[in-house]
Write a protein that holds these residues in place. Structure first.
Motif, PDB file in Angstrom:
ATOM      1  N   GLY A  71      47.520  15.724  63.642  1.00  0.00           N
ATOM      2  CA  GLY A  71      47.531  16.948  64.439  1.00  0.00           C
ATOM      3  C   GLY A  71      47.923  18.195  63.691  1.00  0.00           C
ATOM      4  O   GLY A  71      47.957  19.281  64.268  1.00  0.00           O
ATOM      5  N   GLY A  72      48.242  18.057  62.407  1.00  0.00           N
ATOM      6  CA  GLY A  72      48.564  19.231  61.607  1.00  0.00           C
ATOM      7  C   GLY A  72      50.009  19.679  61.772  1.00  0.00           C
ATOM      8  O   GLY A  72      50.884  18.908  62.170  1.00  0.00           O
ATOM      9  N   VAL A  73      50.239  20.928  61.482  1.00  0.00           N
ATOM     10  CA  VAL A  73      51.578  21.524  61.548  1.00  0.00           C
ATOM     11  C   VAL A  73      51.539  22.682  62.535  1.00  0.00           C
ATOM     12  O   VAL A  73      50.763  23.627  62.367  1.00  0.00           O
ATOM     13  N   ASN A  74      52.351  22.590  63.556  1.00  0.00           N
ATOM     14  CA  ASN A  74      52.349  23.613  64.614  1.00  0.00           C
ATOM     15  C   ASN A  74      50.939  23.824  65.176  1.00  0.00           C
ATOM     16  O   ASN A  74      50.539  24.947  65.487  1.00  0.00           O
ATOM     17  N   GLY A  75      50.181  22.722  65.263  1.00  0.00           N
ATOM     18  CA  GLY A  75      48.830  22.791  65.809  1.00  0.00           C
ATOM     19  C   GLY A  75      47.777  23.309  64.847  1.00  0.00           C
ATOM     20  O   GLY A  75      46.624  23.515  65.226  1.00  0.00           O
ATOM     21  N   LYS A  76      48.145  23.504  63.589  1.00  0.00           N
ATOM     22  CA  LYS A  76      47.204  24.022  62.589  1.00  0.00           C
ATOM     23  C   LYS A  76      46.988  22.994  61.479  1.00  0.00           C
ATOM     24  O   LYS A  76      47.883  22.217  61.159  1.00  0.00           O
ATOM     25  N   GLN A  77      45.812  23.028  60.883  1.00  0.00           N
ATOM     26  CA  GLN A  77      45.478  22.135  59.790  1.00  0.00           C
ATOM     27  C   GLN A  77      45.942  22.725  58.455  1.00  0.00           C
ATOM     28  O   GLN A  77      45.868  23.935  58.239  1.00  0.00           O
ATOM     29  N   LEU A  78      46.412  21.861  57.569  1.00  0.00           N
ATOM     30  CA  LEU A  78      46.788  22.288  56.224  1.00  0.00           C
ATOM     31  C   LEU A  78      45.556  22.335  55.331  1.00  0.00           C
ATOM     32  O   LEU A  78      44.670  21.493  55.437  1.00  0.00           O
ATOM     33  N   GLN A  79      45.518  23.316  54.450  1.00  0.00           N
ATOM     34  CA  GLN A  79      44.414  23.434  53.496  1.00  0.00           C
ATOM     35  C   GLN A  79      44.972  23.798  52.131  1.00  0.00           C
ATOM     36  O   GLN A  79      45.720  24.761  51.986  1.00  0.00           O
ATOM     37  N   LEU A  80      44.615  23.012  51.115  1.00  0.00           N
ATOM     38  CA  LEU A  80      45.013  23.312  49.740  1.00  0.00           C
ATOM     39  C   LEU A  80      44.006  24.245  49.091  1.00  0.00           C
ATOM     40  O   LEU A  80      42.792  24.019  49.177  1.00  0.00           O
ATOM     41  N   VAL A  81      44.490  25.292  48.452  1.00  0.00           N
ATOM     42  CA  VAL A  81      43.648  26.183  47.655  1.00  0.00           C
ATOM     43  C   VAL A  81      44.224  26.139  46.243  1.00  0.00           C
ATOM     44  O   VAL A  81      45.290  26.694  45.979  1.00  0.00           O
ATOM     45  N   ILE A  82      43.525  25.463  45.332  1.00  0.00           N
ATOM     46  CA  ILE A  82      44.086  25.092  44.030  1.00  0.00           C
ATOM     47  C   ILE A  82      43.549  25.976  42.904  1.00  0.00           C
ATOM     48  O   ILE A  82      42.363  26.285  42.859  1.00  0.00           O
ATOM     49  N   ARG A  83      44.451  26.349  42.000  1.00  0.00           N
ATOM     50  CA  ARG A  83      44.084  27.106  40.809  1.00  0.00           C
ATOM     51  C   ARG A  83      44.749  26.475  39.590  1.00  0.00           C
ATOM     52  O   ARG A  83      45.872  25.991  39.662  1.00  0.00           O
ATOM     53  N   ASP A  84      44.062  26.518  38.445  1.00  0.00           N
ATOM     54  CA  ASP A  84      44.618  26.047  37.186  1.00  0.00           C
ATOM     55  C   ASP A  84      45.223  27.227  36.436  1.00  0.00           C
ATOM     56  O   ASP A  84      44.606  28.289  36.341  1.00  0.00           O
ATOM     57  N   ASP A  85      46.427  27.038  35.887  1.00  0.00           N
ATOM     58  CA  ASP A  85      47.097  28.143  35.191  1.00  0.00           C
ATOM     59  C   ASP A  85      46.847  28.140  33.686  1.00  0.00           C
ATOM     60  O   ASP A  85      47.391  28.979  32.964  1.00  0.00           O
ATOM     61  N   ASN A  86      46.042  27.164  33.201  1.00  0.00           N
ATOM     62  CA  ASN A  86      45.716  27.093  31.775  1.00  0.00           C
ATOM     63  C   ASN A  86      46.957  27.029  30.888  1.00  0.00           C
ATOM     64  O   ASN A  86      46.928  27.459  29.735  1.00  0.00           O
ATOM     65  N   ALA A  87      48.043  26.498  31.449  1.00  0.00           N
ATOM     66  CA  ALA A  87      49.315  26.388  30.720  1.00  0.00           C
ATOM     67  C   ALA A  87      49.793  27.740  30.198  1.00  0.00           C
ATOM     68  O   ALA A  87      50.453  27.835  29.165  1.00  0.00           O
ATOM     69  N   SER A  88      49.476  28.801  30.937  1.00  0.00           N
ATOM     70  CA  SER A  88      49.822  30.169  30.536  1.00  0.00           C
ATOM     71  C   SER A  88      50.555  30.880  31.670  1.00  0.00           C
ATOM     72  O   SER A  88      50.027  30.963  32.787  1.00  0.00           O
ATOM     73  N   PRO A  89      51.759  31.413  31.422  1.00  0.00           N
ATOM     74  CA  PRO A  89      52.466  32.152  32.471  1.00  0.00           C
ATOM     75  C   PRO A  89      51.657  33.334  32.998  1.00  0.00           C
ATOM     76  O   PRO A  89      51.653  33.599  34.207  1.00  0.00           O
TER      77      PRO A  89
END
Length: 431
Positions: free
Chosen positions: A92-110
């Motif tokens: 049922g998700g969290v507080n009635g909402k679905q979780l969604q991952l939005v992923i980025r790679d940092d290239n090992a760089s700050p």
């Protein structure tokens, strides 16, 4: 009114169903084409207008990590996150909402990590930030969270500065820190009663932090200890031959190792070849983690005192459920990264549920003292420094027929290896 029915109703009403007059048909064709175009535009506008309503039913987690640079840990970590998201959404998700991952790679760089964080906030409109593996990148993202006043849950970066010297109210950290894991190892190191120690670590924030803490705590436990060699190769660029030879030349009684991943494998191989570990005790941070222990195979050294994760022997109900779900989904056993990724999503879900919101200030308040579930059992975030009490396993390595395993292990609760509140107050800024 559905689009198809609306169009049919208008055409029937204004054009007549059985019209045969050529002039009327010509006009009808014109009106029909124009009306169809208008209705298509209206339908498009309707669908666009509906997008915010859909977006309101999603909680976006902006995840930033060194996936390409550290795949041994972060591939399982990503799988752990995805399993947790799948389970939470199915319930049922969290507080009635679905979780969604939005992923980025940092290239090992700050710098890349901060640019990714900015893009996730401005373009993707994520609700929270999470992630970071390398400690210097975690510090950069923690500072970004402070400047932008956005909630950030650091899953993996181990440097103590994450929650102490560079800590801030917007940044929480999940995994046991360098101080906590070194504090688990030092009593075992002191029991060895070895006077002359060599130290080897990767020369960046995590390695420097771990080495400094080990020297400080061991000196306090054993005042006569001497540190006779210190090797600090660049991360991922170890010259294992020269490092092991320098250690051998110093003739230490014992070695404290902080290397991991490919650096660890090269160090172990060269040390075995040169006999550097024979007759010497080795205390080693992270080496018992499956990500780093399993690749050693028949080169696995026996008897190293390590922190790690014996997935095959943890019998708590929480871990059994996690193991079965992970194996069912991936047909593989979990690694420590799997536990961290899974636990991080569980922590975020618990915090957002408690806050009843993704507003930053409400999340900051909700996470202070927050209790949540992990495969290791119940864990909480300390109010003193935003550090979780997630612990680690302590044991010894064993070469079990050409396979590296952890034996004689026990779980140490993270709450038992924290410094006093007075020490934390001196280390942590009041922000």
């Amino acid at each position: 009114m559905p689009f198809g029915f609306a169009r049919q109703f208008v055409l029937h009403t204004f054009l007549g169903v059985g019209c045969r007059n050529p002039r009327l048909l010509s006009k009808a064709t014109f009106v029909n084409t124009t009306l169809a175009s208008t209705l298509r535009t209206a339908a498009l506008l309707f669908s666009v207008a509906a997008l915010p309503a859909f977006a309101q039913n999603v909680i976006k987690i902006g995840e930033i990590n060194s996936y390409k640079a550290q795949p041994a840990f972060l591939d399982p970590y990503k799988k752990g996150m995805e399993l947790a998201v799948e389970e939470i959404n199915a319930a049922g998700g969290v507080n009635g909402k679905q979780l969604q991952l939005v992923i980025r790679d940092d290239n090992a760089s700050p710098g890349d990590a901060v640019r990714a964080a900015e893009e996730l906030l401005s373009r993707e409109k994520v609700d929270v930030l999470s992630g970071a593996f390398l400690s210097h990148i975690g510090l950069a993202l923690g500072d970004f969270a402070k400047q932008r006043k956005v909630f950030f849950l650091a899953g993996e970066p181990l440097t103590d500065k994450m929650v102490w010297q560079n800590g801030n109210r917007y940044t929480y950290r999940l995994r046991a820190s360098t101080y906590m894991q070194v504090a688990m190892l030092v009593p075992e190191a002191a029991k060895l009663k070895k006077k002359r120690w060599a130290v080897v670590y990767p020369n960046y924030e995590y390695g420097q932090s771990a080495a400094a803490t080990f020297k400080q705590l061991l000196k306090a436990a054993q005042p006569d200890v001497e540190f006779v060699a210190e090797q600090a190769p660049a991360l991922g660029k170890i010259d294992a031959g020269s490092v092991t030879q320098a250690i051998a030349d110093a003739k230490p009684d014992a070695i404290f190792n902080v290397l991991f991943a490919t650096d660890l494998a090269k160090f172990v191989r060269e040390g075995n070849t040169r006999g550097v570990f024979q007759g010497r005790e080795v205390v080693s941070l992270l080496t018992g983690e499956p990500e780093y222990l399993e690749p050693l195979k028949d080169e696995t050294p026996n008897g190293w005192i390590v922190t790690g994760y014996p997935w095959y022997g943890v019998q708590t109900p929480e871990h059994k459920a996690f193991y079965l779900a992970y194996h069912r989904k991936y047909s593989d056993h979990p690694r420590l990264g799997s536990v961290v990724g899974y636990s991080m999503i569980q922590a975020l879900a618990a915090g957002i549920t408690k806050a009843k919101s993704t507003e930053t200030e409400k999340l900051v308040t909700a996470f202070s003292g927050l209790k949540f579930s992990t495969p290791y059992g119940p864990v909480m975030f300390r109010k003193q420094d935003n550090q979780s009490t997630m612990g680690a396993f302590l044991g010894r390595t064993k070469n079990d027929g050409g396979k590296g395993v952890l034996v004689d292990y026990r779980y140490i609760d993270g709450a038992s290896v924290q410094p006093s509140d007075d020490v934390v107050k001196k280390l942590r800024p009041s922000n």
